[in-house]
Design a protein around this motif. Structure first.
Motif, PDB file in Angstrom:
ATOM      1  N   TYR A  35      26.792 -33.167  49.908  1.00  0.00           N
ATOM      2  CA  TYR A  35      27.530 -33.531  51.107  1.00  0.00           C
ATOM      3  C   TYR A  35      26.585 -33.532  52.294  1.00  0.00           C
ATOM      4  O   TYR A  35      25.599 -32.788  52.347  1.00  0.00           O
ATOM      5  N   LEU A  90      24.598 -30.135  52.321  1.00  0.00           N
ATOM      6  CA  LEU A  90      25.199 -29.068  51.516  1.00  0.00           C
ATOM      7  C   LEU A  90      25.334 -29.520  50.068  1.00  0.00           C
ATOM      8  O   LEU A  90      25.866 -30.595  49.791  1.00  0.00           O
ATOM      9  N   GLY A 102      25.895 -24.092  48.230  1.00  0.00           N
ATOM     10  CA  GLY A 102      24.629 -23.511  48.624  1.00  0.00           C
ATOM     11  C   GLY A 102      24.643 -23.174  50.104  1.00  0.00           C
ATOM     12  O   GLY A 102      25.639 -23.409  50.801  1.00  0.00           O
ATOM     13  N   GLY A 104      22.923 -24.503  52.454  1.00  0.00           N
ATOM     14  CA  GLY A 104      22.694 -25.633  53.344  1.00  0.00           C
ATOM     15  C   GLY A 104      21.236 -25.819  53.693  1.00  0.00           C
ATOM     16  O   GLY A 104      20.462 -24.848  53.767  1.00  0.00           O
TER      17      GLY A 104
ATOM     18  N   ARG B  43      26.413 -20.562  58.139  1.00  0.00           N
ATOM     19  CA  ARG B  43      26.548 -21.876  57.477  1.00  0.00           C
ATOM     20  C   ARG B  43      27.025 -21.790  56.022  1.00  0.00           C
ATOM     21  O   ARG B  43      27.295 -22.820  55.423  1.00  0.00           O
ATOM     22  N   GLN B  44      27.119 -20.602  55.471  1.00  0.00           N
ATOM     23  CA  GLN B  44      27.574 -20.481  54.090  1.00  0.00           C
ATOM     24  C   GLN B  44      29.068 -20.755  54.006  1.00  0.00           C
ATOM     25  O   GLN B  44      29.859 -20.085  54.657  1.00  0.00           O
ATOM     26  N   MET B  45      29.449 -21.715  53.209  1.00  0.00           N
ATOM     27  CA  MET B  45      30.861 -22.044  53.017  1.00  0.00           C
ATOM     28  C   MET B  45      31.490 -21.011  52.091  1.00  0.00           C
ATOM     29  O   MET B  45      30.986 -20.760  50.982  1.00  0.00           O
TER      30      MET B  45
END
Lengths: 110, 116
Positions: A35, A90, A102, A104, B43-45
Motif C-alpha cells: 500500500y 506499507l 510492517g 512502513g 506509524r505501526q498499524m
C-alpha cells in the motif's frame, strides 16, 4: 505474534534510480500486499500477491512492479523513481481477512 | 468495487470522555469482514477491532466497541473512557469474503485528538 518486517524505515533516493522495497513475513501467509499512504488519501493498494510468483494489480500500479519468488518475501520495485512517488509505503500480509502490517518505509525521491 | 467512507477527517475528545468515529461502506457482497485499525505516530498499524458481517452481535474489545448496522452499511467505532494513548489516526477497512482474492479497502482515516 505475526511479524512483518520492511527492510528500511527511511529511504532517500534520486530521481531515475531503481528502488527496491523489501518485505518479509514469518507466518506463512499466502496473501501479501503493498500500500501507499498519503495524507488525505488513506491507504491505496499498489499490488498484491496471493501465491508465490503470482501478482495482481491494485488501484495504483503505474510506475511500480513487484516480485514474489518466495512465499515469505514480497518486493516492491520502482523502476525509475520520480518525485511523485515520495510517500509512505506499507507492506502487509493477511489471514482470514485481517491484515498484519510492517512498520512502513518513508521514501523520499529528490 | 467496494468503497469505504470516513466522513470525519478529525475528531477531538477529552480524557475520560466517549467518542464515536463514523464509517460507511458500499458493497454488493453478503459476507465480509470489517475492521478498525489504529495508526499512532510510530506509524505501526494496529488492529483495534474486527466484525464478521454474519454475526449480529456487535464486537467489543475492552473500551472499544462497534455499532454495526448491516442494512445501513454503517460501522462506527465507540471509544469509551478515552485516554491520551488513544490519540492516533483511525482507519476503517472492508474485506470481502466472496471475492476471488482477499484485499482490504480502507477509508481515508480519522485523526483522533485527545486532550487532558
Amino acid at each position: 505474534d505475526v511479524k512483518v518486517t520492511q527492510s528500511s524505515r527511511y529511504l532517500v533516493k534520486r530521481t531515475g534510480e531503481k528502488v527496491f522495497l523489501e518485505c518479509v513475513q514469518d507466518m506463512d501467509h499466502e496473501n501479501m500486499f503493498w500500500y501507499r499512504q498519503d495524507p488525505g488519501l488513506g491507504l491505496r493498494l499498489i499490488y498484491f500477491s496471493y501465491d508465490v510468483k503470482m501478482k495482481e494489480k491494485g488501484d495504483i500500479p503505474e510506475g511500480y512492479s513487484v516480485s514474489r519468488e518466495k512465499k515469505e518475501r514480497f518486493s516492491l520495485i520502482l523502476e525509475s523513481a520520480s518525485t511523485n512517488q515520495t510517500s509512505m509505503y506499507l507492506c502487509a500480509s493477511s489471514f482470514q481477512g485481517e491484515a498484519f502490517f510492517g512498520q512502513g518505509t518513508r521514501l523520499t525521491v529528490v | 468495487a467496494q468503497t469505504v467512507t470516513q466522513s470525519q477527517p478529525e475528531m477531538s475528545v477529552q480524557e475520560a470522555e466517549t467518542v464515536t468515529l463514523s464509517c460507511t461502506y458500499d458493497t454488493s457482497e453478503s459476507d465480509y469482514y470489517l475492521f478498525w485499525y489504529k495508526q499512532p505516530p510510530s506509524r505501526q498499524m494496529i488492529l483495534v477491532i474486527r466484525q464478521e458481517a454474519y454475526k449480529q452481535q456487535n464486537a467489543t474489545e475492552n473500551r472499544f466497541s462497534v455499532n454495526f448496522q448491516k442494512a445501513a452499511k454503517s460501522f462506527s467505532l465507540k471509544i469509551s473512557d478515552s485516554q491520551l494513548g488513544d490519540a492516533a489516526m483511525y482507519f476503517c477497512a472492508y474485506n470481502g469474503m466472496n471475492s476471488g482474492y482477499s484485499t482490504l479497502t480502507f477509508g481515508k482515516g480519522t485523526m483522533l485528538l485527545v486532550s487532558p
